[in-house]
Design a protein around this motif. Structure first.
Motif, PDB file in Angstrom:
ATOM      1  N   GLY A 209      62.240  39.012 -47.331  1.00  0.00           N
ATOM      2  CA  GLY A 209      62.486  38.388 -46.040  1.00  0.00           C
ATOM      3  C   GLY A 209      63.774  37.612 -45.935  1.00  0.00           C
ATOM      4  N   ASN A 210      64.559  37.534 -47.007  1.00  0.00           N
ATOM      5  CA  ASN A 210      65.782  36.750 -47.014  1.00  0.00           C
ATOM      6  C   ASN A 210      67.011  37.657 -47.051  1.00  0.00           C
ATOM      7  OD1 ASN A 210      64.380  34.186 -47.230  1.00  0.00           O
ATOM      8  ND2 ASN A 210      63.955  34.750 -49.362  1.00  0.00           N
ATOM      9  N   LEU A 211      67.977  37.378 -46.166  1.00  0.00           N
ATOM     10  CA  LEU A 211      69.217  38.142 -46.133  1.00  0.00           C
ATOM     11  C   LEU A 211      69.956  38.002 -47.464  1.00  0.00           C
ATOM     12  CD1 LEU A 211      71.383  39.777 -44.559  1.00  0.00           C
ATOM     13  CD2 LEU A 211      72.332  37.564 -43.824  1.00  0.00           C
ATOM     14  N   GLN A 212      70.487  39.127 -47.958  1.00  0.00           N
ATOM     15  CA  GLN A 212      71.262  39.134 -49.192  1.00  0.00           C
ATOM     16  C   GLN A 212      72.739  39.349 -48.851  1.00  0.00           C
ATOM     17  OE1 GLN A 212      69.395  38.725 -52.309  1.00  0.00           O
ATOM     18  NE2 GLN A 212      68.006  38.141 -50.648  1.00  0.00           N
ATOM     19  N   PRO A 213      73.456  38.265 -48.545  1.00  0.00           N
ATOM     20  CA  PRO A 213      74.825  38.408 -48.034  1.00  0.00           C
ATOM     21  C   PRO A 213      75.839  38.879 -49.065  1.00  0.00           C
ATOM     22  CG  PRO A 213      74.319  36.091 -48.407  1.00  0.00           C
ATOM     23  CD  PRO A 213      73.036  36.851 -48.634  1.00  0.00           C
ATOM     24  N   ASP A 214      75.514  38.820 -50.348  1.00  0.00           N
ATOM     25  CA  ASP A 214      76.460  39.224 -51.378  1.00  0.00           C
ATOM     26  C   ASP A 214      76.477  40.721 -51.641  1.00  0.00           C
ATOM     27  OD1 ASP A 214      77.234  36.610 -51.773  1.00  0.00           O
ATOM     28  OD2 ASP A 214      75.798  36.252 -53.390  1.00  0.00           O
TER      29      ASP A 214
END
Length: 287
Positions: A209-214
């Protein structure tokens, strides 16, 4: 230039004895044994072609001669090259499907996390598309299934299905955990079609559920029937820019500068030549 996005049409490559024994001569025993165990020529060619792509990248991009390249695998099966006693290169990954084998590499830093997956778009074997999707229901989230089922045409549904499969596989291969991760923990949000002429780099990954911006994902088609995705960890050493499309290499490219076999393994060639070419291919059902 420290990046490589290459593909080779191993399906149309018809190796001769000189090529096969020349390539086999640079394999470590474990690689040679693994390739020799394949039942079909198609699979043996795909695996050998992947090894040749890795060796070419190490030689041409990293300036590492063949004799200094020592292929290894992690416990999860991800390939890397041991260079000397303490150095290694793992910033590459290979994949094969259908008639293609691909390599993606970013050699600007030896510890870049990168994964690639290519898939041939094909109909399910001996079942319908809805039944196949039901069998695969646990591989995607409900949101992803909504996108996969959105097209009205079943062939278009298969294209979207394989798009999401490539995305998940490329990430799993990049982190090097094999299929030991629950794929429903991963959810991809696509923002545009990947079936155009350009490389698409706008897809986002959510994990638990958490965006993985890397993480950045490069999506494209090599031809009408093969889609490919590259997963790249956007750490501080990698610029956040997309790259060009995959470049085709020929057998001449792969064998250029490859040393001649000092003691050609003719038996290894005869074992390959005696195999069946390939299993029966899947066909699009008649309408």
């Amino acid at each position: 230039m420290f990046k490589a996005r290459w593909y080779f049409r191993c399906g149309s490559w018809i190796p001769n004895e000189r090529e096969w024994t020349k390539a086999a001569d640079i394999l470590i025993p474990e690689e040679k044994q693994r390739i020799g165990k394949f039942k079909y020529q198609k699979d043996a060619k795909s695996s050998l072609s992947g090894r040749l792509l890795i060796r070419k990248a190490a030689r041409d991009i990293c300036n590492i001669p063949h004799q200094s390249q020592h292929p290894k695998r992690t416990d999860a099966g991800k390939p890397y090259l041991q260079i000397g006693d303490s150095n290694h290169i793992r910033a590459f990954n290979v994949s094969h499907s259908g008639d293609l084998v691909v390599l993606a590499g970013d050699f600007s830093h030896p510890d870049v996390d990168i994964g690639v997956d290519v898939m041939r778009i094909e109909w399910p074997s001996r079942t319908t598309v809805p039944d196949y999707f039901h069998t695969m229901r646990r591989q995607f989230t409900e949101s992803e299934w909504q996108v996969i089922r959105r097209p009205t045409d079943e062939w278009d549904k298969m294209h979207v299905f394989y798009r999401f499969w490539c995305l998940k596989e490329s990430y799993v291969k990049a982190i090097g955990v094999g299929l030991g991760i629950d794929l429903q923990r991963l959810e991809f949000h696509t923002k545009e079609s990947n079936r155009g002429a350009d490389v698409v780099c706008t897809t986002q990954l959510f994990k638990d559920g958490n965006l993985q911006p890397d993480w950045m994902f490069e999506e494209s088609y090599i031809d009408d029937n093969h889609c490919v995705a590259v997963a790249l960890n956007q750490n501080s050493v990698i610029p956040q820019t997309c790259v060009d499309r995959f470049i085709e290499l020929t057998s001449e490219d792969l064998f250029r500068d490859l040393p001649e076999a000092l003691n050609p393994d003719v038996k290894y060639w005869r074992e390959y030549a005696g195999k069946e070419a390939r299993p029966q291919s899947k066909r699009k059902p008649s309408s």
